[in-house]
Design a protein around this motif. Structure first.
Motif, mmCIF file in Angstrom:
data_model
loop_
_atom_site.group_PDB
_atom_site.id
_atom_site.type_symbol
_atom_site.label_atom_id
_atom_site.label_comp_id
_atom_site.label_asym_id
_atom_site.label_seq_id
_atom_site.Cartn_x
_atom_site.Cartn_y
_atom_site.Cartn_z
ATOM 1 N N ALA A 200 -17.716 -0.092 2.691
ATOM 2 C CA ALA A 200 -16.907 -1.844 1.914
ATOM 3 C C ALA A 200 -17.801 -2.655 2.681
ATOM 4 C CB ALA A 200 -15.272 -1.382 2.396
ATOM 5 N N TRP B 122 -15.048 3.293 -4.234
ATOM 6 C CA TRP B 122 -15.178 3.532 -3.131
ATOM 7 C C TRP B 122 -15.195 5.239 -3.067
ATOM 8 C CZ3 TRP B 122 -16.652 -1.391 -1.573
ATOM 9 C CH2 TRP B 122 -15.758 -1.668 -1.604
ATOM 10 N N HIS C 243 -7.709 0.231 -4.072
ATOM 11 C CA HIS C 243 -8.213 -1.047 -3.351
ATOM 12 C C HIS C 243 -7.956 -2.026 -4.950
ATOM 13 C CE1 HIS C 243 -11.596 -4.264 -3.664
ATOM 14 N NE2 HIS C 243 -11.430 -5.001 -2.951
ATOM 15 N N GLN D 134 0.977 -0.600 0.634
ATOM 16 C CA GLN D 134 0.134 0.439 0.208
ATOM 17 C C GLN D 134 0.887 1.356 -0.106
ATOM 18 O OE1 GLN D 134 -0.551 -2.063 3.292
ATOM 19 N NE2 GLN D 134 -1.555 -3.637 1.231
ATOM 20 N N PHE E 102 -6.386 -3.488 0.234
ATOM 21 C CA PHE E 102 -6.805 -1.828 0.841
ATOM 22 C C PHE E 102 -6.244 -1.731 1.510
ATOM 23 C CE2 PHE E 102 -10.926 -4.516 0.452
ATOM 24 C CZ PHE E 102 -12.059 -3.103 0.083
ATOM 25 N N HIS F 24 -8.167 -9.499 -1.404
ATOM 26 C CA HIS F 24 -7.869 -7.717 -1.383
ATOM 27 C C HIS F 24 -7.362 -7.270 -0.247
ATOM 28 C CE1 HIS F 24 -11.934 -8.190 -2.780
ATOM 29 N NE2 HIS F 24 -12.527 -9.456 -1.560
#
Length: 264
Positions: free
Chosen positions: A135, A83, A91, A33, A108, A106
């Motif tokens: 979510a 989102w 995501h 991330q 995030f 997934h």
């Protein structure tokens, strides 16, 4: 499957740290991330040379960005929301083939939420709460099976996920509006694999602020990074390790990786 999730805080800047991590831990799958790299500049070749030819990523300049790296093929999951109607690269999802069938993954990066824990005064905090609610609703409408959810969720939900529960109750990342919503999202089909492996009351942190001169001595950490699995995968959980020594590496991220060994 050995899976690592890490807020790398700039993929290109910390590519040497990622290489060292791969050499030391030999993961099969890596979720990153805050890659902070637009797709045209994504270092595909360098990552392939590190043993990860299968890559799925969404990125933008300077902010956000998520990627999944795998030694084995990835099948992108389509149809997930953008989102809160924003194209801000928070995501990415993929299906990975295993000996017992496909597993959905997934990755995030939840909005941090700014500094003021009031959605009326702080649009960033309002965005964070809306993201969590959306979510939760999506996973309730699409019940997950054989799924893993990882990432920097920017919330430390439990009392022992922060250095001081009392002092952080009004600090963004540990406020009741956030922790309640994150728990509701978790209960939309997942189990907290980290806390299954390392139960409370043991303190469990994955992030230490750059503002702490000696992060280890002060140990004012928070568990902002998470690994969830659906109940059908939980029997395969072997170990969870927070790789906290990486916080002492040269030019580290303020987050450290979390590693899971899972029999699938």
């Amino acid at each position: 499957m050995r899976l690592i999730t890490w807020n790398i805080n700039s993929l290109r800047l910390r590519l040497p740290l990622l290489q060292r991590l791969i050499e030391e831990q030999a993961p099969d799958v890596i979720c990153l991330q805050e890659t902070k790299v637009p797709d045209p500049l994504y270092p595909r070749d360098a990552l392939a040379e590190l043993g990860f030819p299968h890559q799925l990523y969404r990125g933008m300049k300077s902010y956000n960005g998520v990627t999944i790296l795998s030694r084995t093929p990835l099948e992108p999951i389509t149809g997930t929301p953008d989102w809160c109607g924003r194209e801000d690269c928070r995501h990415v999802a993929a299906s990975i083939q295993t000996e017992t069938g496909p597993v959905t993954l997934h990755n995030f990066y939840v909005p941090a939420g700014g500094d003021i824990p009031d959605p009326q005064e702080n649009e960033k905090f309002a965005h964070k709460l809306a993201f969590l609610e959306e979510a939760t609703a999506w996973f309730r409408a699409n019940p997950p099976q054989r799924s893993i959810l990882v990432g920097d969720l920017n919330i430390a939900p439990l009392e022992h996920d922060v250095w001081s529960h009392r002092q952080l109750l009004k600090i963004v990342s540990h406020t009741p509006p956030e922790t309640t919503r994150l728990t509701e999202w978790l209960h939309a089909g997942f189990e907290d694999a980290m806390r299954k492996a390392i139960p409370e009351p043991e303190k469990l942190f994955t992030w230490w602020s750059y503002r702490n001169r000696d992060w280890k001595k002060s140990n004012r950490g928070r568990r902002l990074d998470h690994i969830w699995t659906t109940p059908d995968l939980l029997p395969g959980l072997k170990t969870i390790n927070v790789l906290s020594p990486m916080r002492d590496w040269t030019s580290p991220s303020d987050h450290v990786p979390v590693m899971m060994d899972l029999a699938v």
